[in-house]
Design a protein around this motif. Structure first.
Motif, PDB file in Angstrom:
ATOM      1  N   ASN A 159       0.836  -1.197   0.000  1.00 56.53           N
ATOM      2  CA  ASN A 159       0.000   0.000   0.000  1.00 56.53           C
ATOM      3  C   ASN A 159       0.876   1.255   0.000  1.00 56.53           C
ATOM      4  O   ASN A 159       1.582   1.516   0.974  1.00 56.53           O
ATOM      5  CB  ASN A 159      -0.896  -0.007   1.238  1.00 56.53           C
ATOM      6  N   PRO A 160       0.839   2.067  -1.083  1.00 56.73           N
ATOM      7  CA  PRO A 160       1.678   3.279  -1.105  1.00 56.73           C
ATOM      8  C   PRO A 160       1.331   4.282  -0.017  1.00 56.73           C
ATOM      9  O   PRO A 160       2.154   5.124   0.330  1.00 56.73           O
ATOM     10  CB  PRO A 160       1.418   3.858  -2.505  1.00 56.73           C
ATOM     11  N   GLY A 161       0.123   4.181   0.538  1.00 58.45           N
ATOM     12  CA  GLY A 161      -0.206   5.040   1.674  1.00 58.45           C
ATOM     13  C   GLY A 161       0.671   4.777   2.879  1.00 58.45           C
ATOM     14  O   GLY A 161       0.858   5.651   3.727  1.00 58.45           O
ATOM     15  N   THR A 199       5.136   4.915   1.068  1.00 59.36           N
ATOM     16  CA  THR A 199       5.728   6.171   0.568  1.00 59.36           C
ATOM     17  C   THR A 199       5.794   7.257   1.636  1.00 59.36           C
ATOM     18  O   THR A 199       6.080   8.408   1.327  1.00 59.36           O
ATOM     19  CB  THR A 199       4.950   6.712  -0.652  1.00 59.36           C
ATOM     20  N   SER A 240       1.397  11.105   2.946  1.00 54.47           N
ATOM     21  CA  SER A 240       2.405  10.386   2.181  1.00 54.47           C
ATOM     22  C   SER A 240       2.389  10.905   0.753  1.00 54.47           C
ATOM     23  O   SER A 240       1.672  11.860   0.435  1.00 54.47           O
ATOM     24  CB  SER A 240       2.115   8.873   2.209  1.00 54.47           C
ATOM     25  N   VAL A 297       0.943   9.735  -1.641  1.00 48.63           N
ATOM     26  CA  VAL A 297      -0.371   9.587  -2.269  1.00 48.63           C
ATOM     27  C   VAL A 297      -1.184  10.873  -2.135  1.00 48.63           C
ATOM     28  O   VAL A 297      -2.175  11.053  -2.839  1.00 48.63           O
ATOM     29  CB  VAL A 297      -1.177   8.396  -1.687  1.00 48.63           C
ATOM     30  N   HIS A 298      -0.759  11.764  -1.238  1.00 47.61           N
ATOM     31  CA  HIS A 298      -1.479  13.021  -1.034  1.00 47.61           C
ATOM     32  C   HIS A 298      -0.846  14.193  -1.764  1.00 47.61           C
ATOM     33  O   HIS A 298      -1.532  14.968  -2.428  1.00 47.61           O
ATOM     34  CB  HIS A 298      -1.538  13.353   0.470  1.00 47.61           C
TER      35      HIS A 298
END
Length: 963
Positions: free
Chosen positions: A98-100, A103, A500, A502-503
């Motif tokens: 999960n990149p959340g 990352t 992260s 993703v934001h």
């Protein structure tokens, strides 16, 4: 004829038309003109890198599958600290993949990192409860490193300065002993390896290390040894199997001062050696000496519970040349997974897993006895040791052949000893398969009725003094989330608290938070890579070996060097390994007196810390007002130390974000005086394809694969720090005690596994194969373009502290915010926290210069995102002007009160002099896409005064705000 979807266009943010616009803002006609103004012509590469043609994502995944098929996944019963385990799907899908989660960056900005901070508190609580010691850190790199850190901590805190011997039981893991040999020698520690039952302790010994259960499986009672050690003031370290501690008396209850080990068994794939999260727990008296990071509880500006990294001034790399450790990063993503494994299974589930493993081991033991084998472990948890007489040792070859036919790996200690370590994945069919192998060798068979009797439930066969009586993991978090639905929601609730990639962009200078593409990540989860034991026969890992060989070749081409070691499993470990190579080189020439390392004052704190750990004397070289190495001061320091000069550590481009024009002169001066040049590879993202460490004159460098080469940061690890060296230094690269590595005069190991964190090397391999030479060069160019674009947009308001001779910066730059302290009493921290309200993680705060922001946008960010960030910074500047002009209250303003939480904004009571909209929605885009910090500004001082690093009830450490 080629597919139009090229990976380089997915990796790089700005489009062609946007690049044209950005160049106009900067004031140059082309990328080439910008690069010529940025990098000195004297060190520019004259030829294109010779790398294989770039693959599409689809082509690469097909290629990777071909490599994966070359690996042979055997059932592993080798043990030695690495075991097959089940990664719960809910954790694999929602954390590991999960990149959340992967990352995120190290949680320096606690207000937007509460999720992983809570997850790390769960990890620390797991370690504290299971080891029976009151304080634990948030993970270390591997078990061998953790043991070495324990040794060094006890040596540095020992009051008896005449004691320099560290005793290690010969029944510790051989890879741990190997790392201890490496780490002890340069510090003047004498490593004494021997029989713990026969050692005569004396006042020259400052510490001892034992394995629990021991390497070959026996469980020893160390109480008498520890009592004698206490009488002499000797500290005790126990390397313990964490899962066994659900059944066995924990180290803290039989006298240990420190417990170390790995959490790999808690749902982390073996991955041919890593990455895995090691643990380190100790007594409260060492809380200011413990290596690595500690997560602690505090309160926020509203009096609510808030987590943070505690006692940060205690972090060793901050202490520079006074450090007693060089640990900077950890294994956060893996620690989060291990903690989640404990949360998901809870105390009862963990105990049942351990009891099942032990039960199967008992059954196997009885079967071996019936078959006439000599199993010598009297007390065991999961490992049996079978020995053979001289006349019977031919049985081993029969057993080996039968095992290999069934794709099974046992551990063959010698020509008359075998161990078998069972694990969580072992089931009844596996047990029957193992017994059958020994039946064939013995020429006997256990009848069905007899086997059924063996399977009858049995009590744990530990003597009473080994049986754990204390409870553990009683906190509600370990007793609430045992259905997948509840666990999924808990994981997602924590993820939602953390900002992260993703934001939004995370523009941390010196950290290179670039894209970690999905295609690069796929292979890490494939069983052909994840389920291989690091000490499996190498013919079972041909896919891995081919990948390593190709990765090493490509990294040599990029750096200009001749050889690579992939073993160091963090950037700081790479620094250490590189310095140990330099040390070994000088010693081989009869110049062991060369122990002085020159380090610029601007260097990252791990540089001097690593030098100290390598037994070097650090001499600091001053910087000029322009931020460059002061060449005249360098000449003075060289002259004063030329007989003892080992070398120079230098970051290039500099930590100030500038390509120093004098770099070749600097390297030449060091070489002329018998030293070697170590280049810190933290800023390689500004070099790849345009220049190289070899061209500038370095002899060795480390590479941060978790920066330049796309391995994600994982919230603070894993990191990988391989070292590249010249032909002359190649014979001194690290070796390994179990796996033969091709270096002639090799060092002993710097990491537990021969190729360190092997499984994540797949990510960097993917990055190189997807990008190709042109793509990698373009990435470097765009990284430099993006940094100079931000400079052009913001420098009139936010002064740029350092730039090159032609006014350009490399891939990062430093904004001086101290001017706002003088004009409006606005600190750099206020700007960092206000950025959260706009949905951004702050750039690097107060490094390398206090009161500044260091920005590194990377090549992966689009012009739109860069403009949003720049617009945000300009709006914050306007908010500062409001304070300066008296429009905003000097104390009650949006900067001083930031960040603003949803609880604060939605409260019935609003006491501030500015509007809720100004606080939370200062720009229109936030009304449709808003990241909310989950807590207000964290009270760091409170957290240090009231150190709590486990999941105690809130009432134990939260005082009322009135107090």
């Amino acid at each position: 004829m080629q597919h139009p979807d090229k990976f380089v266009n997915r990796h790089i943010g700005p489009r062609k038309d946007e690049i044209e616009e950005m160049l106009k803002v900067i004031g140059v006609e082309s990328i080439d003109e910008l690069i010529n103004q940025t990098i000195p012509q004297s060190i520019r590469s004259s030829k294109k890198m010779e790398l294989s043609a770039p693959l599409s994502e689809y082509q690469f995944l097909d290629h990777l599958k071909t490599l994966a098929r070359k690996n042979k996944v055997f059932k592993s019963y080798i043990g030695l600290g690495y075991h097959p385990t089940h990664t719960p799907a809910v954790i694999q899908r929602n954390v590991f993949e999960n990149p959340g989660w992967y990352t995120q960056y190290t949680p320096y900005q606690a207000e937007i990192a509460q999720g992983r901070l809570e997850a790390l508190m769960n990890f620390q609580t797991t370690i504290i409860d299971l080891t029976g010691l009151p304080i634990a850190n948030a993970s270390l790199l591997d078990e061998g490193t953790a043991a070495a850190e324990a040794m060094i901590m006890l040596y540095s805190t020992n009051k008896n300065k005449s004691a320099n011997i560290f005793f290690v039981s010969q029944e510790c893991f051989p890879q741990t002993i190997d790392v201890l040999r490496t780490r002890s020698k340069p510090l003047g520690i004498e490593l004494l390896v021997g029989n713990h039952n026969e050692i005569i302790l004396n006042d020259k010994i400052f510490g001892i290390l034992v394995q629990y259960p021991a390497c070959d499986g026996e469980i020893y009672d160390y109480r008498k040894l520890f009592q004698k050690a206490d009488e002499l003031g000797i500290k005790k370290v126990v390397a313990a199997d964490l899962l066994s501690l659900t059944l066995l008396t924990p180290p803290g209850e039989f006298g240990a001062d420190v417990a170390v080990g790995t959490t790999q068994r808690f749902g982390i794939p073996m991955g041919f050696g890593g990455p895995h999260a090691a643990y380190f727990s100790t007594k409260d008296e060492f809380k200011r000496n413990i290596p690595g990071r500690i997560i602690g509880a505090s309160i926020d500006s509203h009096g609510n519970l808030a987590y943070r990294m505690a006692l940060q001034t205690r972090e060793q790399h901050i202490r520079r040349e006074k450090a007693t450790s060089n640990i900077c990063t950890a294994q956060v993503l893996l620690a989060v997974m291990a903690g989640m494994y404990a949360v998901y299974h809870g105390p009862n589930g963990l105990r049942q897993i351990a009891e099942r493993i032990h039960y199967f081991t008992q059954v196997l033991n009885q079967a071996l006895i019936i078959l006439g084998y000599k199993q010598v472990n009297e007390n065991f948890f999961d490992t049996l040791k079978v020995t053979f007489s001289k006349s019977d040792k031919h049985y081993i070859e029969v057993i080996r052949n039968a095992s290999e036919k069934k794709c099974i790996n046992l551990r063959y200690i010698s020509d008359n000893e075998i161990t078998i370590s069972l694990n969580e994945k072992t089931d009844i069919d596996d047990l029957i398969e193992l017994i059958n192998i020994f039946e064939v060798a013995a020429g006997k068979k256990i009848e069905t009725d007899e086997f059924k009797k063996l399977l009858s439930p049995t009590e744990k066969n530990f003597p009473q003094n080994f049986i754990r009586s204390s409870e553990y993991l009683r906190h509600p978090v370990f007793n609430s989330y045992h259905s997948e639905t509840e666990m999924m929601r808990y994981i997602k609730s924590l993820e939602a608290k953390d900002l992260s990639l993703v934001h939004s962009m995370i523009s941390l200078g010196s950290c290179t938070m670039k894209l970690n593409s999905a295609a690069e990540m796929f292979g890490v989860s494939w069983p052909e890579f994840s389920n291989i034991h690091p000490f499996s026969p190498l013919e079972q890992a041909e896919g891995y070996l081919e990948l390593f060989k190709e990765l090493e070749k490509d990294l040599c081409e990029i750096t200009g060097f001749s050889a690579i070691s992939l073993q160091p499993n963090s950037g700081a470990q790479g620094e250490y390994a590189g310095l140990m190579v330099i040390r070994a080189f000088h010693e081989s020439r009869g110049e062991s007196q060369r122990n002085v390392i020159l380090i610029p004052s601007s260097a990252h704190g791990t540089n001097p810390a690593s030098a100290v750990m390598a037994g070097m004397k650090v001499v600091v070289v001053n910087s000029t007002a322009a931020g460059n190495v002061d060449v005249e001061d360098l000449k003075k320091k060289i002259e004063l130390n030329k007989q003892n000069l080992a070398g120079l550590m230098i970051t290039y481009p500099s930590t100030h974000g500038v390509f120093e024009e004098a770099i070749t002169e600097i390297c030449k001066l060091i070489h002329e005086n018998g030293g070697l040049v170590y280049m810190d590879g933290a800023n390689m993202n500004a070099q790849v394809g345009l220049t190289s460490p070899a061209i500038i004159g370095a002899d060795v460098c480390h590479l941060n694969l978790h920066k330049t080469f796309s391995i994600p940061h994982g919230g603070g690890g894993p990191g990988v720090g391989p070292i590249a060296v010249t032909k002359e230094l190649a014979p001194f690269l690290p070796g390994h005690s179990i796996v033969n590595l091709p270096h002639q005069n090799r060092l002993s190991a710097v990491s537990s596994a021969p190729w360190g964190s092997a499984s994540v090397l797949i990510i960097s391999y993917a990055y190189l194969k997807l990008m190709g030479a042109d793509g990698l060069t373009k990435a470097t160019e765009i990284a430099i373009l993006n940094a100079n674009y931000i400079k052009a947009r913001l420098e009139k308001i936010f002064p740029v502290l350092y730039s090159g001779e032609k006014g350009r910066v490399a891939h990062e730059l430093i904004f001086d915010t101290r001017v706002f302290k003088e004009s409006a009493n606005i600190e750099v921290e206020d700007i960092a926290k206000r950025l959260m309200d706009y949905g951004y993680h702050a750039p690097t705060v107060s490094f390398p210069v206090a009161g500044t922001l260091m920005v590194e946008p990377t090549e992966s960010e689009s012009k739109t995102e860069l403009d949003n960030f720049c617009d945000t910074m300009l709006l914050i500047a306007e908010e500062i002007k409001e304070v300066e002009s008296g429009i905003a209250d000097p104390k009650d303003n949006v900067l001083k009160n930031s960040p603003h939480t949803i609880g604060c904004i939605s409260s019935n009571e609003w006491i501030h002099s500015y509007s809720r909209e100004k606080a939370a929605f200062p720009v229109k885009r936030l009304k449709s896409k808003k990241f909310w910090p989950s807590v207000g500004r964290v009270n760091n001082a409170y957290g240090d005064r009231n150190l709590v690093c486990s999941c105690n009830p809130i009432s134990d450490y939260i005082e009322s705000i009135e107090k």
